[in-house]
Motif scaffolding. Sequence first.
Motif, PDB file in Angstrom:
ATOM      1  N   THR A  47      52.369  11.130 -79.005  1.00 34.48           N
ATOM      2  CA  THR A  47      52.410   9.943 -79.854  1.00 34.48           C
ATOM      3  C   THR A  47      53.438   8.980 -79.277  1.00 34.48           C
ATOM      4  N   LEU A  48      53.513   7.794 -79.846  1.00 34.89           N
ATOM      5  CA  LEU A  48      54.502   6.828 -79.367  1.00 34.89           C
ATOM      6  C   LEU A  48      55.930   7.306 -79.621  1.00 34.89           C
ATOM      7  N   ALA A  49      56.094   8.234 -80.562  1.00 33.31           N
ATOM      8  CA  ALA A  49      57.428   8.760 -80.868  1.00 33.31           C
ATOM      9  C   ALA A  49      57.765  10.024 -80.100  1.00 33.31           C
ATOM     10  N   THR A  50      56.830  10.538 -79.284  1.00 33.19           N
ATOM     11  CA  THR A  50      57.093  11.766 -78.535  1.00 33.19           C
ATOM     12  C   THR A  50      58.255  11.572 -77.565  1.00 33.19           C
ATOM     13  N   ARG A  51      59.100  12.592 -77.490  1.00 30.43           N
ATOM     14  CA  ARG A  51      60.197  12.581 -76.515  1.00 30.43           C
ATOM     15  C   ARG A  51      59.730  13.254 -75.230  1.00 30.43           C
ATOM     16  N   PHE A  52      60.013  12.616 -74.103  1.00 27.69           N
ATOM     17  CA  PHE A  52      59.649  13.129 -72.784  1.00 27.69           C
ATOM     18  C   PHE A  52      60.910  13.316 -71.953  1.00 27.69           C
ATOM     19  N   ALA A  53      60.909  14.334 -71.113  1.00 28.15           N
ATOM     20  CA  ALA A  53      61.954  14.434 -70.092  1.00 28.15           C
ATOM     21  C   ALA A  53      61.813  13.263 -69.133  1.00 28.15           C
ATOM     22  N   ILE A  54      62.928  12.696 -68.706  1.00 25.64           N
ATOM     23  CA  ILE A  54      62.860  11.565 -67.768  1.00 25.64           C
ATOM     24  C   ILE A  54      63.496  11.889 -66.417  1.00 25.64           C
ATOM     25  N   ALA A  55      63.807  13.176 -66.172  1.00 24.89           N
ATOM     26  CA  ALA A  55      64.297  13.617 -64.855  1.00 24.89           C
ATOM     27  C   ALA A  55      65.422  12.702 -64.378  1.00 24.89           C
ATOM     28  N   SER A  56      65.276  12.133 -63.179  1.00 21.43           N
ATOM     29  CA  SER A  56      66.366  11.343 -62.589  1.00 21.43           C
ATOM     30  C   SER A  56      66.599  10.012 -63.275  1.00 21.43           C
ATOM     31  N   GLY A  57      65.746   9.645 -64.230  1.00 18.22           N
ATOM     32  CA  GLY A  57      66.081   8.498 -65.058  1.00 18.22           C
ATOM     33  C   GLY A  57      67.410   8.696 -65.757  1.00 18.22           C
ATOM     34  N   THR A  58      67.811   9.953 -65.915  1.00 21.14           N
ATOM     35  CA  THR A  58      69.100  10.315 -66.497  1.00 21.14           C
ATOM     36  C   THR A  58      70.261   9.721 -65.706  1.00 21.14           C
ATOM     37  N   LYS A  59      70.082   9.534 -64.409  1.00 22.61           N
ATOM     38  CA  LYS A  59      71.196   9.062 -63.578  1.00 22.61           C
ATOM     39  C   LYS A  59      71.736   7.717 -64.043  1.00 22.61           C
ATOM     40  N   GLY A  60      70.871   6.858 -64.571  1.00 17.55           N
ATOM     41  CA  GLY A  60      71.358   5.590 -65.097  1.00 17.55           C
ATOM     42  C   GLY A  60      72.312   5.794 -66.255  1.00 17.55           C
ATOM     43  N   LEU A  61      72.016   6.769 -67.126  1.00 17.57           N
ATOM     44  CA  LEU A  61      72.892   7.062 -68.261  1.00 17.57           C
ATOM     45  C   LEU A  61      74.187   7.717 -67.796  1.00 17.57           C
ATOM     46  N   THR A  62      74.088   8.553 -66.760  1.00 15.43           N
ATOM     47  CA  THR A  62      75.296   9.150 -66.180  1.00 15.43           C
ATOM     48  C   THR A  62      76.201   8.063 -65.615  1.00 15.43           C
ATOM     49  N   ALA A  63      75.616   7.136 -64.862  1.00 15.40           N
ATOM     50  CA  ALA A  63      76.405   6.051 -64.279  1.00 15.40           C
ATOM     51  C   ALA A  63      77.088   5.227 -65.364  1.00 15.40           C
ATOM     52  N   LEU A  64      76.371   4.941 -66.442  1.00 18.68           N
ATOM     53  CA  LEU A  64      76.971   4.164 -67.534  1.00 18.68           C
ATOM     54  C   LEU A  64      78.091   4.938 -68.215  1.00 18.68           C
ATOM     55  N   THR A  65      77.934   6.239 -68.352  1.00 15.53           N
ATOM     56  CA  THR A  65      78.994   7.057 -68.930  1.00 15.53           C
ATOM     57  C   THR A  65      80.249   6.992 -68.070  1.00 15.53           C
ATOM     58  N   VAL A  66      80.079   7.123 -66.763  1.00 11.99           N
ATOM     59  CA  VAL A  66      81.217   7.079 -65.848  1.00 11.99           C
ATOM     60  C   VAL A  66      81.874   5.697 -65.869  1.00 11.99           C
ATOM     61  N   VAL A  67      81.068   4.643 -65.833  1.00  9.69           N
ATOM     62  CA  VAL A  67      81.634   3.287 -65.851  1.00  9.69           C
ATOM     63  C   VAL A  67      82.341   3.010 -67.175  1.00  9.69           C
ATOM     64  N   SER A  68      81.813   3.541 -68.266  1.00 10.62           N
ATOM     65  CA  SER A  68      82.510   3.410 -69.551  1.00 10.62           C
ATOM     66  C   SER A  68      83.894   4.045 -69.489  1.00 10.62           C
ATOM     67  N   LEU A  69      83.995   5.195 -68.837  1.00 11.77           N
ATOM     68  CA  LEU A  69      85.301   5.838 -68.673  1.00 11.77           C
ATOM     69  C   LEU A  69      86.215   5.005 -67.766  1.00 11.77           C
ATOM     70  N   ILE A  70      85.626   4.356 -66.768  1.00 14.17           N
ATOM     71  CA  ILE A  70      86.416   3.469 -65.916  1.00 14.17           C
ATOM     72  C   ILE A  70      86.961   2.304 -66.741  1.00 14.17           C
ATOM     73  N   GLU A  71      86.102   1.711 -67.563  1.00 16.95           N
ATOM     74  CA  GLU A  71      86.543   0.585 -68.400  1.00 16.95           C
ATOM     75  C   GLU A  71      87.694   0.980 -69.327  1.00 16.95           C
ATOM     76  N   HIS A  72      87.697   2.231 -69.740  1.00 14.41           N
ATOM     77  CA  HIS A  72      88.733   2.688 -70.661  1.00 14.41           C
ATOM     78  C   HIS A  72      89.923   3.327 -69.941  1.00 14.41           C
ATOM     79  N   GLY A  73      89.961   3.190 -68.615  1.00 19.60           N
ATOM     80  CA  GLY A  73      91.144   3.574 -67.856  1.00 19.60           C
ATOM     81  C   GLY A  73      91.250   5.029 -67.471  1.00 19.60           C
ATOM     82  N   ALA A  74      90.216   5.831 -67.732  1.00 22.20           N
ATOM     83  CA  ALA A  74      90.287   7.256 -67.392  1.00 22.20           C
ATOM     84  C   ALA A  74      89.978   7.516 -65.926  1.00 22.20           C
ATOM     85  N   LEU A  75      89.304   6.574 -65.284  1.00 23.41           N
ATOM     86  CA  LEU A  75      88.883   6.693 -63.889  1.00 23.41           C
ATOM     87  C   LEU A  75      88.953   5.327 -63.247  1.00 23.41           C
TER      88      LEU A  75
END
Length: 338
Positions: A47-75
Amino acid sequence: MTALGDGVDALARESGFSGVVSVERSGEPVFAKAYGLADRRHQAPNTLATRFAIASGTKGLTALTVVSLIEHGALSLSTTARSVLGRDLPLIGEQVTVEQLLGHRSGIGDYFDEDAGQAITDYQLSVPVHELSNTEAYLAVLDGYPAKFPPGERFSYCNSGYVVLALIAERVAGRPFHELVRDRVCTPADMRGTEFLRSDELPRGTATGYLSNDGVSRTNVFHLPVLGSGDGGIYSTADDISALWRALFAGKIVSRDWVAKMTRPCSDVPSEGKRYGLGFWLHATNDTVMLTGYDAGVSFRSVHDPRADLTHTVLSNTSDGAWQLTRYLEQNLGPHPE
């Protein structure tokens, strides 16, 4: 969009497509439709609400998580992996930085090397998949791979690099990586259906991945880590992916200045006909931004044109299901439609 919809329907029918196709302009749906089965054993439809694995699409979310930590001075972009890893993964060089890891320019060896020529459906993990249930557990598969080239020398797509980024994020923040992605990316983007899920206990409304599209009911449960990490494994919906693009370019996840840095080309990748920024694929000649995922039982691509405010997304629970349809959308929508 009737002609586009008719074309998508015809191609989905011809190819036996299983998944969801979505087109959105300026935050409004233009076309959205689900096809095929989320669970073949129980004949449960997508259905339109079904959740799918997105494999390496995850890397964009990983990058944003890391950059968020950079913005907050942790990295910082210049933080070295070694300064956080300590004695772990000794074959990662002293000079490898967070920026190089984000841009696939670190040169570190890859536990899941896509340049090795193995089929995506091969059994490639060196440890039992059920042991990979948290990010620290990935140390067992990351270790022992010598560097491919000196850090910064060139682009080479590297799954290990993004698991290392997850380890770095976890250690500097003192919290599990999966929680960091939820709190720093999914929550501000209002991605309510997006999370890391165990493949051996998928909840209702989640698509099981299948290794072929010919009716064989063999799943991908033995091919991939039971719980993903920085390089892949998150589950999402078409609506959540659209929400990610809206939040990203509105500066709701990281600042607009950082969005500009992340979507600025760091590398030309002629073999893919694209460029790469920090966590995102980029069109070869314009400012269109992409996320792509490909794995056993998973294929995904989402393309966002910020100038036209146009997004098209294809999610599939088969290994190759997304590609014909995403090419069709790219050809018929174009990079900057009038």
